[in-house]
Design an enzyme around this catalytic site. Structure first.
Site, mmCIF file in Angstrom:
data_model
loop_
_atom_site.group_PDB
_atom_site.id
_atom_site.type_symbol
_atom_site.label_atom_id
_atom_site.label_comp_id
_atom_site.label_asym_id
_atom_site.label_seq_id
_atom_site.Cartn_x
_atom_site.Cartn_y
_atom_site.Cartn_z
ATOM 1 C CG HIS A 1 -6.330 1.501 1.469
ATOM 2 N ND1 HIS A 1 -5.395 1.665 0.468
ATOM 3 C CD2 HIS A 1 -5.627 1.212 2.595
ATOM 4 C CE1 HIS A 1 -4.191 1.475 0.972
ATOM 5 N NE2 HIS A 1 -4.301 1.206 2.255
ATOM 6 C CB CYS B 1 -1.002 -0.058 1.141
ATOM 7 S SG CYS B 1 -2.115 -1.460 0.900
ATOM 8 C CG HIS C 1 -0.998 4.991 5.057
ATOM 9 N ND1 HIS C 1 -0.884 4.593 3.754
ATOM 10 C CD2 HIS C 1 -1.345 3.873 5.755
ATOM 11 C CE1 HIS C 1 -1.145 3.295 3.655
ATOM 12 N NE2 HIS C 1 -1.434 2.839 4.857
#
Lengths: 389, 88, 401
Positions: free
Chosen positions: C328, C162, C293
């Site tokens: 996400h 990620c 993030h």
């Protein structure tokens, strides 16, 4: 806190392009077993084994260059390893062997400056596929194993290796398929030469599973090939060559150049061969090596005529027909991303076994069905006499 | 209805097996009060794995809000017994 | 060393495709989360994701035949196409230059692998489609970009989960900085699939309807997808061709927690920020905006916010999470975050954290730019990217002065 002794901004111009890498140790785990000797022996007498007992699921064929008796706990112990998948296990064992083979010492003073760059095709296809399968077959689709979730993600082997060996430097995974080793070397070279890290474990991992066996089978069939699937990992401890030399340390090899590019896929128009030829000439040029100095070409030959012929055409155009070819996959099988790492490992295994080859220059070529191509140039030595490049 | 001690012991041993496998220790090392985190290096991921395996095996739903309480074998047994209706 | 600038943007996201649409959506705080369509959600308690329903790769790519490439590769190639068009560089010039691509990903083409898994369950492995099997390799994400645009340089797929787009952006900037390459396309791509939806649910990391980072009552992520591409060249090159310069890539930091595969590590994240600042040649007080993030899990946001305070003190710059809008997007996430930051630098605004209702008393110093975009002078932005495997990557971007 972590402090870097060097920064990207402080690096001198063109180092990423021109700085060579020293390989100060390596670990290889191929279908032939653990260590360079096993690989060298398999190169002399390539023979696939029988993997039909390894899995309950059907395999396309029994022959494989697989580590049928491999158990991670034999190498790393039981605690902390029972939920590793095969790719992670193979990767960690190769990393361990590489660190043991190198005189690089990992300690509190340098662990944040040592990183990892591991090549793969798509991680553990089995782990990811099994995860998907559970969503289809369990009573409820979410009844998957939480602990196995990281295994399904491609950076598992590199991440677990970082934990296992306490390496806090840049931790990268490069999904390159057949290009993985060349991609990883170029990526890793940048990390080293731009001073994000002082040393890296660079290599590739591929596991044998029903998934990879079937993938190899289909990909081979489509291209008219018949190579059995393989597996394993080869990992190299890589550092800045000039620093290793300045410290009077020995090296197993110096990576003089690595070039890669993408062209139209191999076909009758010859555009791909011309592309690989460009990579090869650029690699030799940047290595400062003339074609007549090349002792061996380790090709990516894997029994697929369309790709093999295109590769051979380029190699012949640049180096001629007479330079000995080393077909590593005959001993390691269709091991996808691990193939490039096995090509390098095979050359180094031979160097270690044959001091008469000290200083020889080898070329490592690769190619993919998608049209990607790569060429690397290395100079290798045995450990007799402790060569300093 | 009161549960027999034998059945209870059997269930406890089954749970112990599951916990031991997830925590990568021998079943004998898991006592009824040994703390998963402090004594057996359990982390949050392994705790969730224990919960997930219990849910699957006993076909119950255990909310994740119960996780903090599942710190040793006795606590796990009590939570499971409650959710599975063993105490009814 | 050459200075490296971003001159083209190619977002393919659930809130907008192309720089203009994406910027407008960021300014309006659009929610890109909707009921999942790409797989059957029967049996899943939660069924929302940030899918890009409007994605029509056949209308975006010109050289690739869409049936030969997986959705993630097509996200990558389409985003790259947009970035090149946005950069206004002639395609033939680009194809004959030293140019390459690097794309980050978490799942790569595992949507294809998932389809093969279902096919194999139904009919065994012998009948699998060999053409699909060939599409599983994640190397194809960056190769698709090169093939679509005839780039003959590097094609490197970084599968560092990620934070992967940040790895890619960093690597691409070095390739140009060092003189190794003249043009690079950098970003990331990922697709929604069952296995990760199930995995995050099982970890207790998935939320039901809305992702609300930094909120007191935040309860997890929403999975998402998309493609992100940025066109990078040297400052001299951009000036010579009169290109619009969005931002400069000042530097980046990478490190590894080396402690746990999924739990974030406060000290390590703080160390990564300091590395990024050092490599970019800036001090913490120079940072005007942090693109978080910000996954929306209790653990990530607490750890990230705490590390920010460790590095920046009790009055850190505003920090918002585009994941509140996008879900996400995994390997594309930090790329979409970087593009949002670049647009904020260029357009003097901060993207909001939507779905925000209650400040978290545990994170008193955090200004998450709640619910509404804000006008602000953004000279330097920091893009955070964290990942499984403790793969931290932080990029620092600056306005061209």
């Amino acid at each position: 806190m972590t402090t870097a002794t060097g920064t990207a901004a402080a690096a001198t111009p063109d180092t990423a392009a021109t700085g060579t890498l020293a390989i100060t140790g390596f670990g290889v785990l191929s279908g032939a077993g653990l260590g360079p000797e096993a690989l060298a022996a398999a190169l002399a007498d390539p023979e696939p084994g029988n993997a039909s007992e390894l899995y309950e699921e059907p395999l396309p064929r029994p022959e494989a260059h697989a580590l049928v008796d491999f158990k991670v706990r034999d190498h790393l112990g039981r605690k902390g390893t029972s939920f590793f998948d095969r790719a992670t296990s193979l990767g960690l064992v190769a990393c361990k062997a590489a660190l043991a083979d190198s005189d690089l010492e990992v300690g509190e003073d340098n662990r944040d400056r040592i990183g990892i760059t591991l090549g793969t095709t798509t991680g553990s296809a089995k782990s990811t596929s099994d995860y998907s399968r559970d969503t289809f077959t369990q009573d409820r689709p979410y009844l998957v194993n939480p602990l196995l979730f990281p295994n399904a993600v491609m950076n598992c082997a590199a991440g677990q290796a970082g934990i296992w060996f306490g390496l806090k430097g840049p931790n990268a995974t490069v999904a390159g398929g057949h290009m993985a080793m060349h991609n990883a070397l170029r990526y890793g070279r940048n990390l080293i030469n731009c001073h994000y890290a002082d040393a890296l474990l660079v290599g590739c991992v591929e596991e044998f599973s029903p998934h990879t066996a079937w993938a190899a089978y289909f990909m081979q069939s489509v291209e008219g090939g018949d190579l059995p699937a393989g597996e394993g990992a080869a990992v190299f401890v890589v550092e800045r060559a000039e620093e290793v030399r300045a410290a009077g340390r020995a090296m197993d090899a110096e990576v003089l150049a690595v070039e890669a590019g993408v062209f139209d896929p191999p076909g009758p128009d010859g555009a791909f061969s011309a592309g690989l030829e460009t990579c090869l000439r650029r690699a030799l040029g940047r290595a400062g090596v003339t074609p007549d100095e090349v002792a061996t070409v380790a090709t990516a030959w894997n029994g697929m005529p369309r790709l093999d012929d295109a590769e051979e055409a380029a190699v012949t155009a640049v180096l001629g027909a007479d330079v000995p070819r080393l077909r590593v996959t005959e001993a390691t099988g269709e091991a996808l991303s691990a193939t490039g790492a096995f090509q390098v490992a095979a050359l180094l295994a031979r160097h270690r076994a044959e001091p008469g080859r000290d200083g020889e220059i080898s070329v490592i070529t690769t190619r993919s069905a998608e049209g990607a191509a790569g060429a690397a140039v290395i100079r290798g030595w045995s450990r007799v006499g402790g060569h300093h490049g | 209805m009161e549960m027999s001690t034998a059945v209870q012991q059997e269930q406890l041993d089954e749970i112990r097996e599951i916990v031991a496998e997830v925590l990568e220790v021998e079943p004998e090392e898991i006592t009824e009060t040994s703390n998963f985190a402090n004594d057996h290096e359990a982390d949050s991921l392994r705790a969730i794995e224990i919960l997930a395996r219990l849910e699957k095996k006993y076909k119950v739903e255990i909310p994740q809000s119960d996780l903090p309480k599942m710190e040793n074998l006795t606590a796990v047994y009590q939570i499971l017994a409650e959710r599975a209706g063993w105490l009814d | 060393m050459r200075r490296v600038v971003i001159t083209g943007l190619g977002p393919v996201s659930s809130i907008g495709i192309g720089a203009a649409a994406y910027e407008q959506a960021l300014r309006q705080g659009v929610n890109g989360v909707s009921p999942i369509e790409c797989f059957d959600t029967t049996g899943f308690p939660y069924y929302m994701a940030g899918e890009v329903h409007d994605f029509r790769p056949e209308d975006m790519v010109r050289r690739l035949s869409v049936e030969e490439w997986g959705r993630t590769s097509l996200f990558a190639a389409s985003a790259a196409r947009l970035a090149v068009a946005d950069a206004g560089i002639d395609e033939d010039v680009l194809a004959s230059s030293r140019a390459g691509s690097t794309m980050g990903t978490t799942g790569g083409e595992t949507q294809i692998l998932e389809r093969l898994t279902a096919d194999s369950l139904a009919g065994g492995p012998t009948g699998l489609d060999a053409g699909l099997v060939r599409q599983v390799s994640s190397a194809r994400l960056s190769q698709a970009v090169n093939r679509e645009l005839r780039l003959t340089g590097d094609a490197v797929t970084l599968s560092t989960a990620c934070s992967a787009s940040n790895y890619a952006l960093g690597f691409a900037s070095d390739m140009i900085r060092s003189g190794e390459t003249d043009y690079m396309i950098a970003g990331g791509a990922d697709s929604v699939h069952r296995w990760s939806h199930a995995g995050f649910y099982r970890l207790g990391a998935l939320t039901e309807k809305a992702c609300s980072p930094f909120d007191r009552d935040r309860s997890g992520i929403i999975t998402g997808e998309g493609g992100a591409a940025m066109f990078l060249e040297s400052l001299d090159s951009a000036l010579a061709r009169g290109a619009r310069i969005y931002a400069e890539v000042l530097g980046y930091g990478l490190n590894c927690d080396a402690s746990h595969m999924v739990a974030p590590d406060r000290a390590s994240i703080a160390a990564c920020m300091r590395l990024a600042h050092k490599n970019a040649g800036i001090r913490p007080e120079d940072v005007d905006y942090i693109c978080a993030h910000g996954t929306g899990t209790p653990a990530n946001d607490y750890t990230e916010a705490s590390a920010v305070v460790d590095v920046f003190g009790d009055d850190p710059p505003p920090i918002s999470s585009t994941k509140s809008m996008l879900g996400h997007a995994m390997g594309a996430a930090s790329g979409l975050g970087a593009i949002a930051s670049v647009l904020g630098i260029r357009g003097s605004f901060l993207p909001p954290t939507i779905n925000f209702s209650t400040p978290d008393p545990e994170l008193p110093a955090i200004d998450p730019v709640p619910n509404h975009a804000r006008t602000a002078d953004v000279r330097i932005a920091q893009v955070n990217g964290f990942a499984f495997g403790g793969n931290n990557a932080i990029v620092v971007l600056g306005r061209m002065s």
